[in-house]
Scaffold this motif. Structure first.
Motif, short mmCIF file in Angstrom:
data_model
loop_
_atom_site.label_atom_id
_atom_site.label_comp_id
_atom_site.label_asym_id
_atom_site.label_seq_id
_atom_site.Cartn_x
_atom_site.Cartn_y
_atom_site.Cartn_z
N THR A 38 0.80 -1.23 0.00
CA THR A 38 0.00 0.00 0.00
C THR A 38 0.83 1.27 0.00
N GLN A 40 1.76 2.52 2.71
CA GLN A 40 1.31 3.17 3.94
C GLN A 40 1.55 2.23 5.12
N VAL A 45 -3.99 3.04 7.14
CA VAL A 45 -4.00 2.66 5.73
C VAL A 45 -5.30 3.10 5.07
N HIS A 50 -2.89 3.63 -3.51
CA HIS A 50 -1.82 2.64 -3.44
C HIS A 50 -0.95 2.69 -4.69
N GLY A 73 -4.13 7.45 5.26
CA GLY A 73 -2.69 7.32 5.03
C GLY A 73 -1.89 7.43 6.30
#
Length: 102
Positions: A38, A40, A45, A50, A73
């Motif tokens: 991702t 993150q 998340v 992504h 994020g």
């Protein structure tokens, strides 16, 4: 990725059936894998943004809420949206993914 309410548990057997894979292939991702896929870190998340396509399931139970708050994020950062908007943004399949639901 599976998006559901923090109050619900994901039924990994159900997710495996929905994805057409063996149950043993569906598990919680470790933090390193989450970051790799991702971009993150665990704790905030987002369902979007992504580095590449990420197949996503969204729990239909989120329809019970007029608004949902999704990770944005960075940890401790969220954005307000709806289940329908999340599905549109992610191209996700909406399905019953929670334990104990049909």
């Amino acid at each position: 990725m599976v998006v559901t309410s923090g109050a619900h548990r994901v039924d990994t057997r159900r997710v495996a059936r929905l994805r057409g894979v063996a149950h043993r292939r569906v598990r919680h991702a470790d933090p390193e894998y989450v970051l790799q896929v991702t971009g993150q870190r665990v704790g905030g998340v987002a369902p979007i943004g992504h580095p590449g396509p990420l197949p996503t399931l969204i729990d239909e139970h989120l329809d019970a809420y007029p608004h949902v708050w999704a990770g944005a994020g960075p940890p401790h950062t969220v954005f307000r949206t709806t289940r329908a908007e999340l599905a549109r943004l992610t191209g996700a399949e909406v399905a019953a993914v929670g334990a104990g639901r049909a």
